[in-house]
Design an enzyme around this catalytic site. Structure first.
Site, PDB file in Angstrom:
ATOM      1  N   ASP A  94       1.033  -1.016   0.211  1.00 58.67           N
ATOM      2  CA  ASP A  94       0.303  -0.011   0.172  1.00 58.67           C
ATOM      3  C   ASP A  94       1.687   1.740  -0.258  1.00 58.67           C
ATOM      4  O   ASP A  94       1.895   1.353   1.065  1.00 58.67           O
ATOM      5  CB  ASP A  94      -0.687   0.246   1.075  1.00 58.67           C
ATOM      6  CG  ASP A  94      -1.888  -1.119   0.797  1.00 58.67           C
ATOM      7  OD1 ASP A  94      -2.202  -2.110  -0.031  1.00 58.67           O
ATOM      8  OD2 ASP A  94      -2.960  -0.659   2.243  1.00 58.67           O
ATOM      9  N   HIS A 151       4.856  -7.340  -0.100  1.00 56.73           N
ATOM     10  CA  HIS A 151       4.820  -9.180  -0.514  1.00 56.73           C
ATOM     11  C   HIS A 151       5.347  -8.766  -2.177  1.00 56.73           C
ATOM     12  O   HIS A 151       5.341  -8.216  -2.756  1.00 56.73           O
ATOM     13  CB  HIS A 151       3.126  -8.898  -0.305  1.00 56.73           C
ATOM     14  CG  HIS A 151       2.194  -8.880   0.849  1.00 56.73           C
ATOM     15  ND1 HIS A 151       1.309 -10.640   0.816  1.00 56.73           N
ATOM     16  CD2 HIS A 151       2.172  -8.204   1.972  1.00 56.73           C
ATOM     17  CE1 HIS A 151       1.427  -9.672   2.243  1.00 56.73           C
ATOM     18  NE2 HIS A 151       1.240  -8.582   2.720  1.00 56.73           N
ATOM     19  N   SER A 257       8.661   4.105   4.905  1.00 58.31           N
ATOM     20  CA  SER A 257       9.609   3.984   3.963  1.00 58.31           C
ATOM     21  C   SER A 257       9.739   3.762   2.292  1.00 58.31           C
ATOM     22  O   SER A 257       8.114   4.126   2.163  1.00 58.31           O
ATOM     23  CB  SER A 257      10.678   2.994   4.170  1.00 58.31           C
ATOM     24  OG  SER A 257      12.053   3.579   3.817  1.00 58.31           O
TER      25      SER A 257
END
Length: 299
Positions: A94, A151, A257
């Protein structure tokens, strides 16, 4: 972007502050288990950043033993459905697109008017070859409110991991516009995979107050924020090698980050219309890969 005086002062301050010392203190604070303090931090953070806990596997804020457990919380299995097309390159996190495009003359775009080299990003020796010239890159910024697990965009077999010591500048848009070679200067973890679309790299870039970067196969890699030379792990192709499926978790950050995704030439095309500033979500389609005779070797 045009930098204001306040922006320039913000960047100058980052050169002066003890980045590693502050990040190590934040690392410890994020793991404090004293109930009154950890409850205060978690509840105020969730309120300030308007965290939607209905998506979390554990929606009860008081159930988390410390702030880091809350910050790296798991989502419900159906919170981020994966694009069903097997040719889709999935978004690994995200966040928001910082830059996306083609790697030209060995350079990636950092911000308007600034670029940097793949060679420096991957911590390669001068002239050391890499498979990404003419390929595709996507840089995705994770804000404090985002889900902070990373992921897999594609099925992949782990070939190499490199921990590159470095600075811990902020990675927001202001710093990206004002600090040359930002992503090649900051501490980072370079993970290289062989996938059905050929070689792929996922680079997890550390930043100020990012007290930990870890992977599912190696656990916590940093902190400590120490050392001067990159540390490299090569993984053999055998029955025990690390294989991860598309959409499977590969690592996580403590605090916000940036993740940079690199793909080889001739194998991938980004979705039309994706542009800097666009919000993206884990599992959505970033592009598609084309199956060729060269793709998928090693699988």
């Amino acid at each position: 972007m045009s930098l204001t005086l306040a922006d320039r002062l913000f960047i100058a301050l980052q050169h002066l502050i003890p980045q590693r010392w502050l990040s190590e203190r934040m690392y410890r604070l994020a793991r404090v288990r004293w109930r009154p303090l950890k409850r205060f931090i978690i509840r105020h953070f969730a309120r300030i950043y308007r965290i939607d806990m209905s998506l979390a596997l554990e929606p009860d804020l008081d159930a988390y033993p410390h702030f880091n457990a809350f910050f790296t919380r798991a989502l419900k299995p159906d919170a981020r459905p994966l694009d069903p097309d097997p040719a889709a390159i999935l978004c690994p996190v995200d966040g928001a697109i910082s830059q996306i495009g083609v790697i030209e003359a060995g350079r990636l775009i950092q911000a308007k008017g600034r670029d940097y080299s793949v060679e420096s990003l991957l911590a390669l020796a001068p002239g050391e070859p890499h498979p990404f010239e003419g390929g595709r890159f996507a840089t995705i910024y994770l804000s404090p409110r985002d889900y902070h697990r990373i992921h897999m965009p594609l099925d992949g077999r782990l070939d190499q991991m490199v921990h590159v010591p470095g600075q811990l500048f902020s990675v927001n848009a202001v710093t990206a516009a004002g600090v040359p070679d930002l992503f090649a200067r900051n501490e980072r973890l370079v993970c290289r995979f062989e996938t059905e679309a050929g070689p792929m790299a996922l680079i997890l870039v550390g930043a100020i107050f990012v007290g930990g970067i870890e992977t599912v196969w190696a656990g916590e890699v940093t902190p400590p924020h120490s050392g001067l030379e990159p540390k490299r792990w090569d993984y053999e192709v055998d029955e025990q090698c690390v294989r991860l499926e598309r959409g499977e978790e590969m690592g996580r950050f403590n605090l916000g980050s940036t993740v940079i995704l690199l793909l080889p030439p001739g194998q991938a095309e980004w979705e039309s219309g994706l542009a800097p500033g666009d919000g993206v979500r884990l599992g959505q389609r970033l592009g598609i890969w084309r199956e060729t005779g060269a793709a998928g070797q090693g699988h």
